[in-house]
Structure formats: structure tokens, C-alpha cells
Scaffold this active site. Structure first.
Site, PDB file in Angstrom:
ATOM      1  CB  SER A 128      -0.970  -0.010   1.182  1.00 50.16           C
ATOM      2  OG  SER A 128      -0.273  -0.253   2.366  1.00 50.16           O
ATOM      3  CB  SER A 138       4.961  -0.336  -2.893  1.00 50.84           C
ATOM      4  OG  SER A 138       5.264  -1.034  -1.737  1.00 50.84           O
ATOM      5  CB  THR A 160      -3.278  -1.307   4.936  1.00 44.38           C
ATOM      6  OG1 THR A 160      -2.521  -0.310   4.277  1.00 44.38           O
ATOM      7  CG2 THR A 160      -2.439  -2.551   5.094  1.00 44.38           C
ATOM      8  CG  HIS A 173      46.661 -35.061 -17.465  1.00 46.87           C
ATOM      9  ND1 HIS A 173      45.318 -34.856 -17.656  1.00 46.87           N
ATOM     10  CD2 HIS A 173      47.233 -33.843 -17.608  1.00 46.87           C
ATOM     11  CE1 HIS A 173      45.079 -33.578 -17.900  1.00 46.87           C
ATOM     12  NE2 HIS A 173      46.237 -32.943 -17.879  1.00 46.87           N
ATOM     13  CG  ASP A 187      43.299 -37.500 -17.048  1.00 46.65           C
ATOM     14  OD1 ASP A 187      44.056 -37.631 -16.069  1.00 46.65           O
ATOM     15  OD2 ASP A 187      43.334 -36.526 -17.823  1.00 46.65           O
ATOM     16  CB  SER A 198      44.268 -30.341 -16.785  1.00 46.73           C
ATOM     17  OG  SER A 198      44.522 -30.329 -18.148  1.00 46.73           O
TER      18      SER A 198
END
Ligand SMILES: *[C@@H]1O[C@H](CO)[C@@H](O)[C@H](O)[C@H]1NC(C)=O
Ligand SMILES: *[C@@H]1O[C@H](CO)[C@@H](O)[C@H](O)[C@H]1NC(C)=O
Ligand SMILES: *[C@@H]1O[C@H](CO)[C@@H](O)[C@H](O)[C@H]1NC(C)=O
Ligand SMILES: *[C@@H]1O[C@H](CO)[C@@H](O)[C@H](O)[C@H]1NC(C)=O
Ligand SMILES: *[C@@H]1O[C@H](CO)[C@@H](O)[C@H](O)[C@H]1NC(C)=O
Ligand SMILES: *[C@@H]1O[C@H](CO)[C@@H](O)[C@H](O)[C@H]1NC(C)=O
Length: 764
Positions: free
Chosen positions: A264, A266, A339, A518, A569, A692
Site C-alpha cells: 500500500s 509502494s 490496508t 595426468h 584420467d 585440466s
């Protein structure tokens, strides 16, 4: 949000009269100024406009916070000539209520930045803070100091918070203490506490608030966070065997969340958007838990504007996305300024009644209801919501209000009130907050500005420590640590012979980092490995050991024309100590674990296959990986994994990599790899050397799930200014699909015979 009583319908009438008589309707700005501050008007000088005083940090408007332009064009309250409006220094409640000790300096009043120290009489011991500073929100820093000596009582002296008076000086089992606040202060929290058999007091220490006292966003996110998480996590299945007593919380329960936002006041679009964003954020956060609540979402002023109806959830599953879309699309035209808070409570009560009717009495018992209100409490229509709140309690408590046994139903109803606004009607609002007394249900916030941020902070709490893959959004960490977007990434450097080798890794449990095999050579030892997880406390992590996949063998196919073979890997690095889990350091979710099923909201007994179907289902599956930049930053790179019948076309480009002389791409790229790269149909990013071992992941709502890890690529495009078009079109990256290495992950991470907490892998 509301204004004075009944002005709204009279306003229209009186303005007509005004115009007829050619009398000006407006209030004036005469004598409205405030010494040391400023003011804003919500509707210029028109009737119904609210004048909101503003003061610098550490001050508050006095004697009034706001004024309203009344029907008769007069401000209410009216300014007083000899009592000018000014900005007054924020005061903290009187700490001189502490027993058995002294407070320095003794003062009549304590203002912002005033410092106090506390000392106990001899024979008494101090608990709480020995030094406290009065903060700009009207609260003291630290914790209430308490001087006590061991009396053999079951409970410890619960102390007296600043500004309060306590009744009750016996601390044995079942003894009760009650609190009230002095003067103009009002009490927030438990006004009554009872000493329990376990030596703890029921409830939480109360606090005395001035009208100008408010909670900081951090306080709200901590307290509301811990409370709402209580509701969210009780619905997770828990098998907790304590002292032979098995507590099994039924997963049958349903969680209904009702959200009401007062709009209200806003008047400006931006305030409405802030309210909407905050609600959106809250729902997104709730979604990061494993429960799937039903929602009722309304905005209200004099009318109730329904955004999402809980009744739609009764017969069909509504996705989170649909709720957020509804919320995003929601627009409000002409709004009334009245409200009707009671109207909203009534709506929620009606919804509950329909749910009860549809699911039946027995199943309704399993429904939990969480009502969340954002309002200033200035209702001017519909009357007090208090009787409706009583009816709601009656319905949820099964008419047991008042009797002892209603406490067993208390956890089925939470009413949280976020009091927000220039002028909050605390005494009307506070009694509406409802729920188990161990948690706070009333919060007072300075303004709506920080609300979204506040809800974003909620995920940092202890209780979510165990949730893998939880992370923050870019928008929500604008000032914070960027790691919070990818709290799982680790930087790995191996320094043995030759140049140091850089890799990335991902934290998969507090003790293990997953990376590529690796990255290591056969000569490397744990002391050559450096793992950095920059979680803000001792970045460099000591390594206990590392294990490569037993089938990883880079030379396995030298004879078959594959100089370097990267199948399997993967490697796991075990840290000496657990990483401290926080928003900046948290494990990522990995396939085939129960945690990942929870993150994906798979209910019941789920399988690896189900997870794979969700995560790697598409022809072109969008995935991301991280690319390490200088220092401790990473950037996100996007790729599309080519799945199904386009995979063969993707992997054939492996034959173009150096050191490959076989003609069969499948010799090089086994089924254990995902293939990304190229320019069609989507231009994929390519990995660089130091990437990696890093996670290839997918964000699923607020959780991140790692599906693969960066292994190798055909072409290094990082140094070459991107390479020519042909090179870019044929460049490919290959990533180990974690679904294909689950036995390895499970043998280490799922091993429950060792000295670390295992992950729960799915049976199949
Ligand atoms: C407490 O704060 C007031 C207001 O700022 C100030 O005038 C006073 O000197 C402070 N007292 C102490 C002991 O710091
Ligand atoms: C869950 O609900 C079903 C059907 O409503 C019922 O048969 C079952 O006993 C419930 N389970 C628990 C743990 O309450
Ligand atoms: C609670 O009380 C109301 C009115 O007294 C009654 O209509 C309702 O059936 C009762 N509900 C239960 C669960 O006993
Ligand atoms: C974790 O946090 C505790 C307390 O904050 C601290 O003592 C400990 O050293 C931290 N551990 C690590 C590995 O950072
Ligand atoms: C990568 O993908 C994510 C999610 O699909 C998207 O939000 C982001 O903007 C993309 N980033 C780039 C650089 O394209
Ligand atoms: C757990 O680890 C121990 C010691 O490494 C090993 O002997 C055992 O086989 C492992 N268990 C499983 C289920 O992998």
C-alpha cells in the site's frame, strides 16, 4: 503502508467539496523542517500523503517518525512551535540492570558509539561480553553480560537484557522467569522462559526495543534463517538414533508457504520491484532445500492480489519456474491506499479450510503452514487480524489451543512478521507472530532495500553446511567474495622436477579434491603437491595422499598409435584436515550420491541412471567449466557436450591431435569421455592448459553438480589469439564423464571404514 483511519473513502468526497468551493486541499510545508535531517513526501502535498523524516546514520527523527496529510489539509500529528522536530542521537537500552557487577561508565543514558565495560563482584563469574558498544540500530554489540556463581541450580542464570526487568530468581527445573521492558521499550522474543530438565531455558533471550531499534540484515538472516530452516529441514528424512531412541520424521508431511507483501505504500514502481525481488529470492532460496512446498503468494493493500494460488498445487505439480514467471509477470494497476491486513489472514484461513476439506482431516494433520508477512502493520480497514490469527491457530492446532498438548502441534504453524516501514505499529503486529518459542518470529527492518540481500544470506548457516553444490548468484555477491559463486574450486600446483604444473580441482567432500590423474607423474609425492582453496582461513591445504584411478595408464596404447592415452584420467587428493565449510568453501555435488539426488529433488529410492538422464539428457547438453585467470580468480566458460548420434562426429576430430596415428577415434576417445568444442551449432569455449582436472558442471537451481572433469584437448587455442577459423572449427576438448568412474569414486569417497565422513553412494 496504511494511513490514518478511514481517510481513503472520505478523501475522494472531501476533495470534491474542496474543488467546488475552490479551496485548496493540500497540506503545506510550513514548519515541516527537521533539525539535522530531511524529509520526503509520498504523494507531494496531497491529502493522504505521508511525510517521512530522514536522519543520518546513528540518529532518528524525534518526536515523530512520520506525519500524514489529513482530510482537513492538516498534518497529523501537527507540528508544535516550541517542540521542533529534530534528529536525535540513537539511544541504547539501559545496561545498568545487570546483577552482581558494575558497569563503566555509569551514565543515565547511553548513545551511539558509547562504550561500556562490565565487571563482576568477587566470587561471581562473567558470561557474555565484558565490553559492549551502542550500535546505530539501537542495540548493544555482543552478548548480554551475566554475573553468576555456581549455586548448583539446574539452569544457569539467564541474566537480564538491557532495558528489561526480570521476575523470578530460582533456576531449578520447572522454575519460570518472566521479562518485561522498562519505560517506552517493548519486548521482542520470549517474555517467559522455563528451566528444563536438560539444563536449558526454553525460548530465546528477549530484547528490549525502542521504536527506533531495528534488526540488521545479518541478524535477520541468521535468526530467520535458522527458524525457517527448521521448517524446511524437518521434512527431510532423518534417521537419527539417539540413546536407542529412533526419531523418524515422516516424509509424508506437506509444507504450505503463504507469503503476503504489503504494497500500500509502494507507490513507486521501484519499491514494488524491490518487494517482488525479495519474494523471488526467498522462494529461490527455499528451493535450494530438498523440500518442495506449496505456495500461496499475494500482494495486498485494501485488496488482496493473488499471484500464485496454493489450490493449484493440490492436484498438480507446479514448477518453481512457473511460480517465478507468475511473480515476474505480475503487474498491479491502480492501487488503493488502504490496508486490509485482516483480509489477507482471512484469505489464508480460507485456503487452509479448502485444503483441509480436500485432503481430509487425517492428512491435514501432516500439513505444516508457514505464513510470512511483510508489512508496517498500519491497517486501516478490515479490523484487527488478531481474531483471525486465533482461528488459524485453532485450525492448525486441532482445537487444542490452551491445553498443554497444543505444544505438540506448535511446530505445524509459523507466522513470521517482517515489520518494514517508516512507521511500524509494533504493538499491533508483534502479537500476530506465532510459532515455537525457541525461534524468533518478529523482525523489524529499517527498509525494504536490504531485503533481497538478507534472504540471500540465509543460506550461510550451519544447517546447510552439508548441502553440496550450494552457491550464490553473481548478483547477490556484488561486494562479497567471488568464490561464493564456485565455492568448490581448488587450485593445484605440483612442483617436483622441471617447471611447476598447474591444474584445477574440485572439493568433493571436506577432505577430498577431485582432479585429473595426468596432473601427476610417477615420481610425485604428496609433499610436491600444493592445493589452494582460498576460503579466507589458511589458503594452502596440507596433503595427506593422492590416488590415481587404477586403470589410468598414459602409455597403454603407444603401440596402437595413441602416444598419450587419457582414459580414466581421474585422481583424488586427500587433505590432511577437513576444509572449513562456509559460503566460500563447500563441496560440489558428484554423480550417484544421495546428496545429488536430494539436490535434484528425486524422491524415494533413486538411481544413478535417473540422475544421468536429468543431467546428460540432451543431444546438446549445456555445461560449464572454469578457466583460471591470474591470481585467485576464475571465469566461467560454456560448452555443449555432443551426445547421442552427434557424438561420433565430435570425437573424430581427436585424430587431428598431435601424437595420434590410429584411424579409429574410439581407440583414443573411449565411452568414458564427453566431447565438446567446435563452432557449430553453438560456439564452444575451449579449455586452456591450466584448466585440466577442473569440474565440468551444471547448475541446477541453486546447486552445482559436477558431471565431468577437464582432461585433454586437440588444440591449444589459448596463446594463439584464438587460432584461425578452421582450427577453431575442428578443435575438441574431452572430459572424463564422472558417471563412468563411479566405482573409483565410491571406493574412496564412499568408504565408511576410514577416518573421514563418507559420501552416501546410491545402490544402483
Ligand atoms: C556518549 O555519547 C554522547 C553522545 O554522542 C557523548 O556526548 C558522550 O560524550 C559519550 N559518552 C562517552 C563516555 O563516551
Ligand atoms: C504416509 O502416508 C501413507 C498414506 O497416506 C500412510 O499409509 C503411511 O503410513 C504414511 N507414512 C508415515 C511414515 O507416516
Ligand atoms: C474445532 O472446533 C470447531 C468449532 O468449535 C469445530 O467446527 C471443528 O470441527 C473442531 N475441529 C476439530 C479438529 O476438532
Ligand atoms: C577452521 O576453523 C576453526 C575455527 O574457526 C579454526 O580453528 C581452524 O584452524 C580452521 N581450520 C582450517 C583448516 O582452516
Ligand atoms: C554460460 O551459461 C550460463 C548458464 O547457461 C549463462 O548464464 C551465462 O551467461 C553463460 N556465459 C557466457 C559467457 O556465455
Ligand atoms: C575401504 O578402505 C580400506 C582401506 O583402504 C580397504 O581395505 C577397503 O576395501 C575399502 N572398502 C571399500 C568398500 O572400498
Amino acid at each position: 503502508m496504511g494511513f490514518s483511519i478511514h481517510w481513503s473513502w472520505l478523501a475522494a468526497l472531501s476533495c470534491l467539496l474542496c474543488m467546488g468551493n475552490e479551496v485548496r486541499c493540500d497540506c503545506t510545508e510550513e514548519r515541516m523542517e527537521i533539525v539535522g535531517g530531511d524529509y520526503i513526501l509520498t504523494k507531494q502535498l496531497k491529502i493522504g500523503s505521508m511525510l517521512v523524516y530522514q536522519c543520518p546514520e546513528g540518529y532518528y527523527p524525534y518526536p515523530h517518525l512520520t506525519r500524514i496529510c489529513e482530510l482537513n489539509s492538516i498534518w497529523k500529528p501537527a507540528p508544535k512551535r516550541f517542540f521542533p522536530q529534530r534528529c536525535k542521537r540513537v539511544e541504547c537500552p539501559d545496561p545498568n540492570v545487570m546483577e552482581y557487577g558494575n558497569i563503566f561508565p555509569p551514565q543515565e543514558k547511553y548513545f551511539v558509539d558509547n562504550e561500556t565495560t562490565y565487571e563482576c563482584y568477587s566470587g561471581y563469574r562473567l558470561r557474555g561480553s565484558s565490553r559492549r558498544v551502542c550500535l546505530s540500530n539501537g542495540k548493544w554489540s555482543g552478548f548480554t553480560p551475566i554475573c553468576s556463581r555456581d549455586t548448583g541450580d539446574s539452569c544457569a542464570d539467564p541474566g537480564i537484557p538491557p532495558g528489561a526487568t526480570r521476575d523470578g530468581n530460582a533456576f531449578g527445573i520447572d522454575d519460570k522467569v518472566t521479562y518485561s521492558c522498562n519505560g517506552e521499550l517493548f519486548l521482542v522474543g520470549s517474555s517467559e522462559r522455563v528451566c528444563q530438565e536438560n539444563g536449558h531455558w526454553t525460548g530465546k533471550e528477549p530484547a528490549c526495543f525502542y521504536k527506533h531499534t531495528y534488526d540488521t540484515p545479518l541478524e535477520v538472516s541468521q535468526e530467520f534463517g535458522s527458524a525457517i530452516k527448521g521448517s524446511l529441514t524437518t521434512l527431510e528424512p532423518i534417521d537419527d538414533t539417539q540413546e536407542g531412541r529412533k526419531i523418524r520424521i515422516s516424509k509424508n508431511g506437506t509444507l504450505n508457504i503463504y507469503i503476503a507483501m504489503d504494497i500500500s505504500a509502494s507507490i513507486e514502481e521501484k519499491d514494488f520491484n524491490k518487494a517482488r525481488n525479495a519474494v523471488t529470492k526467498l522462494i529461490e532460496k527455499i528451493a535450494s532445500f530438498t523440500v518442495t512446498p506449496n505456495y500461496e503468494i499475494v500482494f495486498f493493500s485494501s485488496e488482496v492480489y493473488e499471484v500464485v494460488s496454493i489450490l493449484d498445487f493440490l492436484d498438480k505439480q507446479i514448477t518453481l519456474k512457473a511460480i517465478l514467471t507468475e511473480l515476474g509477470n505480475f503487474k498491479i494497476g491502480e492501487r488503493n491506499t488502504g490496508t486490509d491486513l485482516n483480509g489477507v489472514f482471512t484469505r489464508f484461513l480460507e485456503r487452509m479450510a479448502i485444503i483441509k476439506q480436500q485432503v481430509g482431516e487425517e492428512r491435514f494433520k501432516e500439513h505444516r503452514h508457514v505464513l510470512i508477512f511483510f508489512t508496517d502493520g498500519a491497517y486501516n480497514m478490515g479490523g484487527s487480524p488478531a481474531p483471525t490469527v486465533e482461528q488459524i491457530k485453532n485450525m492448525v492446532y486441532m482445537n487444542q489451543t490452551g491445553s498443554q498438548s497444543y505444544q505438540s502441534r506448535e511446530e505445524y504453524l509459523d507466522i513470521y512478521i517482517f515489520a518494514i516501514g517508516a512507521e511500524v505499529f509494533d504493538s499491533d503486529l508483534q502479537p500476530l507472530a506465532t510459532g515455537p518459542t525457541s525461534e524468533r518470529h518478529y523482525f523489524k527492518m529499517k527498509d525494504i532495500d536490504n531485503l533481497q540481500e538478507t534472504f540471500d544470506e540465509i543460506i550461510d548457516e550451519e544447517e546447510v553446511k552439508g548441502l553440496c553444490g550450494l552457491h550464490k548468484d553473481y548478483e547477490s555477491i556484488h561486494k562479497g567474495n567471488k568464490r561464493q559463486m564456485h565455492p568448490w574450486w581448488a587450485s593445484i600446483t605440483i612442483k617436483n622436477q622441471g617447471l611447476p604444473r598447474d591444474c584445477l580441482g574440485s572439493l568433493v567432500t571436506p577432505k577430498f579434491v577431485l582432479t585429473a590423474a595426468h596432473c601427476f607423474t610417477f615420481e610425485d609425492l604428496p609433499e610436491h603437491v600444493k592445493v589452494v582453496i582460498d576460503d579466507g582461513q589458511g589458503k594452502e591445504k596440507k596433503i595427506k595422499s593422492f590416488k590415481l584411478h587404477p586403470e589410468y595408464n598414459i602409455n597403454a596404447k603407444v603401440n596402437k598409435g595413441v602416444k598419450e592415452f587419457y582414459d580414466y584420467d581421474v585422481a583424488l587428493i586427500q587433505l590432511e584436515e577437513d576444509v572449513n565449510i562456509s559460503s566460500a568453501a563447500r563441496p560440489i555435488c558428484i554423480p550417484c550420491t544421495q546428496e545429488t539426488s536430494d539436490a535434484l529433488k528425486l524422491v524415494g529410492e533413486s538411481t544413478c541412471k535417473q540422475q544421468e538422464e536429468i543431467l546428460l539428457k540432451n543431444h546438446l547438453e549445456s555445461l560449464s567449466f572454469l578457466n583460471k585467470k591470474q591470481g585467485t580468480t576464475v571465469v566461467v566458460k560454456n560448452v555443449t557436450a555432443k551426445m547421442g548420434d552427434i557424438r561420433d562426429d565430435c570425437i573424430k576430430h581427436a585424430l587431428g591431435a598431435p601424437g595420434i596415428s590410429t584411424k579409429d577415434p574410439k581407440e583414443v576417445v573411449t565411452d568414458n569421455f564427453l566431447c565438446t568444442g567446435g563452432q557449430t551449432p553453438i560456439r564452444d569455449d575451449m579449455s586452456c592448459k591450466g584448466d585440466s582436472g577442473g569440474a565440468v558442471f551444471k547448475n541446477y537451481e541453486h546447486r552445482t553438480i559436477q558431471v565431468a572433469l577437464v582432461s585433454w584437448g586437440t588444440t591449444d587455442l589459448c596463446g594463439l589469439g584464438g587460432g584461425d577459423l578452421h582450427t577453431r572449427q575442428t578443435a575438441r576438448d574431452f572430459h572424463i564423464n564422472l558417471f563412468r568412474v563411479v566405482p573409483f569414486l565410491k571406493s574412496i569417497l564412499g568408504n565408511d571404514t576410514l577416518d573421514y565422513a563418507p559420501l552416501t553412494f546410491l545402490k544402483s
